[in-house]
Design a protein around this motif. Sequence first.
Motif, PDB file in Angstrom:
ATOM      1  N   ASP A   6       0.867  -1.184   0.000  1.00  0.00           N
ATOM      2  CA  ASP A   6       0.000   0.000   0.000  1.00  0.00           C
ATOM      3  C   ASP A   6       0.901   1.230   0.000  1.00  0.00           C
ATOM      4  N   ASN A  28      -3.994   5.066  -3.068  1.00  0.00           N
ATOM      5  CA  ASN A  28      -5.157   5.949  -2.957  1.00  0.00           C
ATOM      6  C   ASN A  28      -4.637   7.360  -3.242  1.00  0.00           C
ATOM      7  N   ILE A  31      -1.867   8.553  -0.871  1.00  0.00           N
ATOM      8  CA  ILE A  31      -0.593   7.846  -1.085  1.00  0.00           C
ATOM      9  C   ILE A  31       0.109   8.412  -2.326  1.00  0.00           C
ATOM     10  N   LYS A  86     -10.705   1.599  -7.420  1.00  0.00           N
ATOM     11  CA  LYS A  86     -11.288   1.778  -6.080  1.00  0.00           C
ATOM     12  C   LYS A  86     -12.329   2.898  -6.129  1.00  0.00           C
ATOM     13  N   TYR A 132     -10.698  -0.422   6.766  1.00  0.00           N
ATOM     14  CA  TYR A 132      -9.505   0.258   7.266  1.00  0.00           C
ATOM     15  C   TYR A 132      -9.251  -0.135   8.726  1.00  0.00           C
ATOM     16  N   ARG A 135      -7.608   2.508  11.246  1.00  0.00           N
ATOM     17  CA  ARG A 135      -8.474   3.687  11.439  1.00  0.00           C
ATOM     18  C   ARG A 135      -9.703   3.310  12.277  1.00  0.00           C
ATOM     19  N   ALA A 166      -7.092  -3.126   4.799  1.00  0.00           N
ATOM     20  CA  ALA A 166      -6.119  -2.042   4.608  1.00  0.00           C
ATOM     21  C   ALA A 166      -5.944  -1.283   5.913  1.00  0.00           C
ATOM     22  N   SER A 167      -5.005  -0.343   5.888  1.00  0.00           N
ATOM     23  CA  SER A 167      -4.714   0.506   7.048  1.00  0.00           C
ATOM     24  C   SER A 167      -4.219  -0.329   8.228  1.00  0.00           C
ATOM     25  N   LYS A 169      -0.993  -0.974  11.040  1.00  0.00           N
ATOM     26  CA  LYS A 169       0.164  -0.347  11.673  1.00  0.00           C
ATOM     27  C   LYS A 169       1.133  -1.384  12.222  1.00  0.00           C
TER      28      LYS A 169
HETATM   29  O1  G3P Z   1      -6.184   2.870   1.092  1.00  0.00           O
HETATM   30  C1  G3P Z   1      -6.540   2.772   2.434  1.00  0.00           C
HETATM   31  C2  G3P Z   1      -5.395   2.707   3.352  1.00  0.00           C
HETATM   32  O2  G3P Z   1      -4.237   3.022   2.635  1.00  0.00           O
HETATM   33  C3  G3P Z   1      -5.497   3.623   4.530  1.00  0.00           C
HETATM   34  O3  G3P Z   1      -4.354   3.467   5.281  1.00  0.00           O
HETATM   35  O4  G3P Z   1      -2.600   4.113   6.858  1.00  0.00           O
HETATM   36  O5  G3P Z   1      -3.940   5.880   5.690  1.00  0.00           O
HETATM   37  O6  G3P Z   1      -4.988   4.488   7.456  1.00  0.00           O
HETATM   38  P1  G3P Z   1      -3.952   4.541   6.383  1.00  0.00           P
END
Ligand code: G3P
Length: 225
Positions: A6, A28, A31, A86, A132, A135, A166-167, A169
Amino acid sequence: MKLFIDDANLEAIKEINEYYPVDGVTTNPSILAKAKRDPRETLKAIREIIGEDKIIFAQAVDLSFEGMIKDAHMIVELLGKNTVVKLPSTPTGFKAMMALKKEGITTCGTVVYTPMQAYLAAKAGASYVAPYVNRIDNMGYDGVRVVQQIQDILDNNAMDCEVLAASFKNSQQVLELAEYGVGNATCAADVIKGFVKNLAIDGAIQDFVDDFKALTGRTSMSDLD
Ligand code: G3P
């Protein structure tokens, strides 16, 4: 579980694509913004690095139905086969997913914070839904549990749609989903590099080399006389 990068950092993508068994790259708009160049150039460069057989995800940015369709066409034309568009998992996004499904364009319902969004995106014809994890954790809910619930909804309703979690840590969030059999996970380059960053592993490997050298004076099998 398939594993995606990602990220849009080309050097990191090159390295991870070479050393780790990854299935493609997800992006996204945020990114892509970090790469600080024309997003079309970044996406094309990612496609060149991973080749045409791995999957690349790129997001429609326009929030209108007509704009989402135009963005989707542009993305697919730019990146060729094995491209997933997406779209936000909102009513306008659902409408675009239904329309693009009829055209044979593969979509991913993204910005998923709730199982209901995922259910509706899958019903609208999205091939992937992207919850996510981190998040959701930060909102005070259990991101891993929400993803498991979404996986159950897709499985129990025999929906033709995969989870793209996704998302992330940390490795633990990813492992819990791999254990559960979630279809796909996508992680930033630094999270992937952290998967096997461990002093115990490095130490054990060095011990093997040192013991072999003490025995033979060499540091590789092929150097033996
Ligand atoms: O595309 C969704 C994902 O990249 C979000 O990740 O780290 O921004 O919460 P993050």
